[in-house]
Design an enzyme around this catalytic site. Sequence first.
Site, PDB file in Angstrom:
ATOM      1  N   ASP A   1       0.811  -1.219   0.000  1.00 34.59           N
ATOM      2  CA  ASP A   1       0.000   0.000   0.000  1.00 34.59           C
ATOM      3  C   ASP A   1       0.842   1.266   0.000  1.00 34.59           C
ATOM      4  O   ASP A   1       0.340   2.357  -0.260  1.00 34.59           O
ATOM      5  CB  ASP A   1      -0.863   0.029   1.272  1.00 34.59           C
ATOM      6  CG  ASP A   1      -2.221  -0.614   1.055  1.00 34.59           C
ATOM      7  OD1 ASP A   1      -2.689  -0.629  -0.086  1.00 34.59           O
ATOM      8  OD2 ASP A   1      -2.793  -1.095   2.048  1.00 34.59           O
TER       9      ASP A   1
HETATM   10  C1  BGC Z   1      -2.726  -3.718   4.471  1.00 34.85           C
HETATM   11  C2  BGC Z   1      -2.494  -4.642   3.321  1.00 34.85           C
HETATM   12  C3  BGC Z   1      -1.220  -4.276   2.610  1.00 34.85           C
HETATM   13  C4  BGC Z   1      -0.072  -4.229   3.572  1.00 34.85           C
HETATM   14  C5  BGC Z   1       1.212  -3.794   2.929  1.00 34.85           C
HETATM   15  C6  BGC Z   1      -1.505  -3.693   5.360  1.00 34.85           C
HETATM   16  O1  BGC Z   1      -1.682  -2.737   6.330  1.00 34.85           O
HETATM   17  O2  BGC Z   1      -3.837  -4.158   5.198  1.00 34.85           O
HETATM   18  O3  BGC Z   1      -3.580  -4.570   2.436  1.00 34.85           O
HETATM   19  O4  BGC Z   1      -0.998  -5.236   1.623  1.00 34.85           O
HETATM   20  O5  BGC Z   1      -0.364  -3.355   4.631  1.00 34.85           O
HETATM   21  O6  BGC Z   1       1.244  -2.471   2.615  1.00 34.85           O
END
Ligand code: BGC
Length: 808
Positions: free
Chosen positions: A483
Site C-alpha cells: 500500500d
Molecule cells: C494492508 C495490506 C497491505 C499491507 C502492505 C496492510 O496494512 O492491510 O492490504 O498489503 O499493509 O502495505
Amino acid sequence: MRFGHFDDEAREYVIATPRTPYPWINYLGTEEFFSLISHTGGGYCFYRDARFRRLLRYRYNNSPTDVGGRAFYIRDGDDVWSPAWMPIKPKLDSFECRHGLGTTKIRGSRNGVTAEMFYLVPLGETAEVCRLTLTNDSKTPKALKVFSFVEFCLWNAWDDQTNFQRNFSTGEVEVEGSTIYHVTEYRERRNHYAVFGVNAPIAGFDTDRETFIGLYNGLHEPEVVLTGSPRNSTASGWAPIGSHCLEVSIAPGEGRDFVFVLGYVENPVDDKWEKPGEVNKEPARALMSRFSDSAQVEAAVAKLRDYWSSLLGTYVLESPDERLNRMVNTWNPYQCMVTFNQSRSASYFESGIGRGMGFRDSNQDLLGFVHLIPERARQRILDIAATQFSDGSAYHQYQPLTKRGNHDIGSGFNDDPLWLIVGVAAYIKETGDFEILSEEVPFDNDEANTASLFEHLRRSFHFTLENLGPHGLPLIGRADWNDCLNLNCFSETPDEPYQTTANREGRTAESVFIAGQFVYTASDYAALADHMGFTEEATAAREHAASMKEAILEHGWDGDWFLRAYDFFGHKVGSHECEDGQIFIEPQGFCVMAGVGVEDGKALRALDSVAERLATPYGIVLNQPAYSGYHVELGEISSYPPGYKENAGIFCHNNPWVMIAETRVGRGDRAFDYYKRIAPAYLEEISEIHRTEPYVYSQMVAGRDAVREGEAKNSWLTGTAAWNYVAIAHHMLGVRPELDGLRVSPRIGAEVPSFSVTRKCRGAVYRIRVVNSLAHDEPRLVVDGTAIEGTLVSYAAAGATVDVECET
Ligand code: BGC
C-alpha cells in the site's frame, strides 16, 4: 524472557503477570458480537461494526495504556482493589490471565479474597457474559462491596470521539431492578440499546461517570468506590456508564458466583416502546434470563468449546515439535478466524473506525479459514465480489455493516481484482463447489447490474491485461500489495493521505509484483474456465500467462533478483542501479511461487539474494538498503524511518511467500528456518524484545535498520496469519486441497523427521503419516495400501477414511 506459558491441553496462553511488555489481548465472539479484551480486562465490544455499533468506550493511545472499557472494584473493609490489576494496580497476592479460544479468564487475589472473571460471548448471543466468582480463602467472614463498571460509547465510535458539542447532551439511560439500559439516541433513529445486568439484587447503581469517578479523578480512584456508597445517579447527557454495587458476605472457605451480562438488543422498528418514553425491554429480559445462573454459563462454555474443537479438528498435526503443533493446531488457525471476523478493523492497533474490510485483505484471509468454515467463506466471497466494479476494478475496502464499497478510499489498487481469483480458487479447491461460479453477483452492489461470479473473475483477470504498461507489465495504479509504494502519487502536502490523493495521470508505473501475481493466478483461473467449458478462455489465459512470464524475465529481472517496479518516469525500483531500495522481497516470493525462473536457475538465484541481503534473525526485511530519505516519486514507503513498516521492516505477511517459494525449489529446510524466525510460539523466550503476544503474529517486526530491532507491532489483524498457515500447512507439511485431489507433498527439512496430519476435506478424513527421510526427489505415497504415481490423492467419498503413507 517469558511472561507466561502455553497450556496446550486447555488451548490457553497463561499470563503470569499483569506487567506484560504490551497489553496482550484476546477476541471473544464468533459471528455478530465481538469483544476485545486484554489480560487486565481492558478493551471494548461491538455489534457487527466496530465503528457504527460500539457498546463500550475505549481510549486508544492513552497513558497509562489500556485503562477503560470494563472493570471491577472490590471494597474489603477500607481496602479497595481491582482484581484484574487495572485500573487500581494494587499489589496482588496472585494474578493469572488465561486467554483461550473465545474465552478469557482473569484471576486476582488479595487479603484472602480471590476474584475470577470468566468472560465469553456465547454462541448465538449478542452479549458478553462475565461470570464473577468470589472466594474467601481467609479464616474470617468477609463482607465485601463489589462495584462493576463499564463506560458506554455513544454508538458511533468516530462521532463519540469528535462531536462533543452534540454528544455531551444526548446520553440517556434507564434502570430497572439490577439492569442498566443505555438508550442514547433511542428516542430518535435508533432501535437498539445496550443492556448491562447482573443476576442478583443490587445495593445501588450509578450511570453517570462524573458522579461515579469524580471529575478530576482517574479510573483508579473512583469516588463512589472510595467512599463505598453508590449514588444511584442517572446519566443525563455527558458520559453514561453502568455500575452495579453488590454487597456480598462470604463465609471462610466459601465462594459466590455472579453473572454479568452486557448485551446488544435490537427491537422491531414498530415495537420500540413498552409505554410512551420507556423502551421495549422484553428482548433484554429474555437475554438476562438465559444467563440467570452459573449452570447456564457453564452450558454456554461447553457449547463454545465444542464449536472450537470441531473447527480445529479439520487439520490436526502431530509432530515431535510442540511449538509447531501449537501453532498449526491452535493459535494460527485461531488467529485466522479472528482476521476473518475483523479483517483490519478492530484491534489494539486498528481503532475500529479507520478501515473496514479490505478487498485484498479479505480474499487473502480466506486462505487461512476456508477449511474451517467453508459456508461462511462462500458468503464472504459473494459479499466481496459484489463490491467489484463492472470494469473489473474494485473498491479497496468495504464496510462490514452495509457491505458496500467505501467511497472515502475508492479504488485504483491494481492488484485488488486478482485476489478475488485467488480467494475463489481456494474456496473451490476446499469444497468442490463449482456452482458458486454461476451465482449472480452485482457490480458495485447494484442489483440492476449483475453477472455470474465467473464473469467477475474474468473481468478481474482482464482488468490486468487491459492495464499493461510500456514493458508489458501491469500498471501499478495507486499501489499494489504494498500500500505504501505509491508511484503515481507525488505527495508533497503533509495533510493528504498517500492512498487517496489525486494521482498524476500516466500509464508508465508498472509492478513486477502484480506480474508475478498474474502468472500465479492464471493457472487457477484457466482451470476454472476449463471447468466451466470456456476452453478458449482457458487457452487464452495460459497464453497470457506465458507472455507475462516472458515480460518478467525480459524486463523484470535485474541480474540477481527480480525487479520491484518501474516508476512514473520509467526508472527501475528495486534494482542494483538504485542507491537505496535495491532489492525487495515481494517479487522474489511471488514470481517464484508462480514458477517464474524455476527452469533456468533465476528462481534459485533470486532466493539466494533474499538469503544474502534480506534475511535477518528476526525475519526477512522488506527491502534493502532502507530508504534513508523521502522520495516523492515512491510515496509512503520512503516516509518511514529506516527499519519500520514498509521501509525495510520485517513485514511478516510476505515472509511466507519466500517460504513457499523455497519449497517450490525444494529447499524445505530453508523454508522451515524462515518459518521459525517469525512464528510467535518460537519467540516466547524473547517476549521482552518482541513485545506483542507470543501466541499470534504481528504485522510488522522492526528490521535491522531500526532503532528497536526485533520489536513487533500491529498484532492480530494481518494477512500474516493466513499466509503463514498456508506456508506451513499446505507447503511445508505439504497437505493441500487442489481441484482434483488432496496434494500430499511435504517439503520441510530434517528438523521434523516424522509427523502425521489428520485432514478432513469434502466430508472424508485423510490420515496421513509422513516419514521425512529426505531420501527421494519426490515424495512416495501409498494410499490405502497401494502405491500411487505422483503426490495427488484422489478425493474420497464423503464419510470415507483414507490412509496415506508418505515417505520423502
Ligand atoms: C494492508 C495490506 C497491505 C499491507 C502492505 C496492510 O496494512 O492491510 O492490504 O498489503 O499493509 O502495505
